[in-house]
Motif scaffolding. Sequence first.
Motif, mmCIF file in Angstrom:
data_model
loop_
_atom_site.group_PDB
_atom_site.id
_atom_site.type_symbol
_atom_site.label_atom_id
_atom_site.label_comp_id
_atom_site.label_asym_id
_atom_site.label_seq_id
_atom_site.Cartn_x
_atom_site.Cartn_y
_atom_site.Cartn_z
ATOM 1 N N UNK A 320 0.785 -1.165 -0.197
ATOM 2 C CA UNK A 320 0.121 0.000 -0.026
ATOM 3 C C UNK A 320 0.762 1.312 -0.084
ATOM 4 N N UNK A 321 1.885 1.138 0.746
ATOM 5 C CA UNK A 321 3.034 2.481 0.876
ATOM 6 C C UNK A 321 3.444 2.540 -0.595
ATOM 7 N N UNK A 322 3.806 1.491 -1.379
ATOM 8 C CA UNK A 322 4.353 1.502 -2.681
ATOM 9 C C UNK A 322 3.496 2.219 -3.509
ATOM 10 N N UNK A 323 2.129 1.657 -3.510
ATOM 11 C CA UNK A 323 1.140 2.017 -4.506
ATOM 12 C C UNK A 323 0.595 3.387 -4.191
ATOM 13 N N UNK A 324 0.859 3.852 -3.353
ATOM 14 C CA UNK A 324 0.400 5.469 -2.833
ATOM 15 C C UNK A 324 1.540 6.366 -3.501
ATOM 16 N N UNK A 325 2.998 5.580 -3.614
ATOM 17 C CA UNK A 325 4.042 6.625 -4.312
ATOM 18 C C UNK A 325 4.365 7.662 -3.145
ATOM 19 N N UNK A 326 4.030 7.577 -1.850
ATOM 20 C CA UNK A 326 4.378 8.483 -0.729
ATOM 21 C C UNK A 326 3.424 9.677 -0.715
#
Length: 504
Positions: A320-326
């Motif tokens: 989820x952190x990756x998918x959000x791109x930060x």
Amino acid sequence: MNQKEIQKLINYIEENLRTSDETEVEFLDARNYKPRLTNKQNQVIFGRRGSGKSLLMKTLNGEKNHLYIKTNLEDYKDTSFPNSILHVLNQFLKGVKGKIGKNIKWYEFGKLYKLQKLKKRISTKINHYDNQLTIPDKYDESLKSKTTRAAEINGGVDKGPVKSSGKASYTGENESQKTYLRDKLSTIKNEIPALKELIKEISTANKWIPLFLGLDDFYFIRKLEQPFFIDFFHRLTKDTNLYIKVGTIRYRSKLYTTTEESYVGTELGHDIQEIDLDYTLDRFDLLQTFLKELLDEAIKQSNSQLNSKDLFSENGFKQLCMASGGVPRDFLSLLLKLLNGISESQKINKIDVTEVAISNFRNKTDAFAKDSAEEKEVLEYYLAHLKDFLFNKKRTNMFLVCNPDLEEFPQISQAIKELMDLRMIHLVEPITSAAPSDGKKYSAYMIDIGLYTNSKPRNFNQIEPGASDDKARKDKIRASPRLNLTELSKELKENNLQELELSQ
């Protein structure tokens, strides 16, 4: 997990996903930016869409030690220039007029009299700018002039034996008309000295507390016009108690330019100071910590009895952190969809996140089309090239770009920066080497998970940010395919694509 408690969290996120005057969510100030924002400095807040720019600027509301007037420049994205300047001036003056003098007591008759005179002057300015908005950006102005001439005539009259002499006089008028081409921007600029005097009077009426003008969503001003727009308001801040606070996307912005006559705009580090809200994937552990705090705060504010650790399986939160791109809003938006589909016995896993990211990508492309404006077509071409190169040919999610080569290809460099700002690709490592090494420095980027064609791609190697072995070597990232800038540049020329406007 208790569905009732999950629903509390869902309701809270839905109500506060986008910043407005009614938003209850607090800005999570992990890097202590709020005190900096109240400094008497011109400041620009950089951050991708959803990073919290508007939420940070909202913290300026209600403070007693300054007067803050906010304008949202998205409201004027279709407004011609320089009418956008006039709209902002009017919004600023109307806001100031409603807020000044609140600290004057009812018995301070002298101050109240001066305040009424000042408000009348402000109203006159507002009416003047309203009238200016109806005038074309360039127009012909006719000026008439009259000249008067006087003359005397010497002469005599001969009447037979009688002769006489005398003088006569006459006057005449000539009328001439000249037509001048007037430029509205030049006319507005001529009013800067008078506006600065008015700003000083406003400061005096407010006991010299600083005036903050918020220019949110600055990137909606056309990029070619941005330096001239911000130059006008920066000139108003010189030797006055006015300071501008600009919220924008870094590489969708052009803060200064040079013309044959002069330098126009604001230069970072000199005329204006920056605050950077973006979290990139190169510090993935720090990003995960921040987003975990964001989630825990949302759970707390929603009065839910959930524990964030119970929501995810082992790799679900990392994905989820990756998918959000930060980007905080992307994180919460994806989480909202995941929570709406979760069952009591289920935990959010990696595949769940990927599926939701793919299904949610339409929202991202809508924002992409809106934010990329006139550069949409060329940026879509770059994005399609990257997706084909990575997903179809190399079967991975990460690629390397040679940093020295970017100087040779400024158009490709600008495209990569803008695609990163538009949340289509994400920076993973700003400086790394390639494997096998060629002695050059590279940057590593990851395509957005929403670009995946399905949640379980076959023969696909997903590389995670920060991936390293037991000796802290990041060989998987270093072995990522390298983007050939020469071939890409040749392809762009063959397709005769428009050039991007370079940011500073």
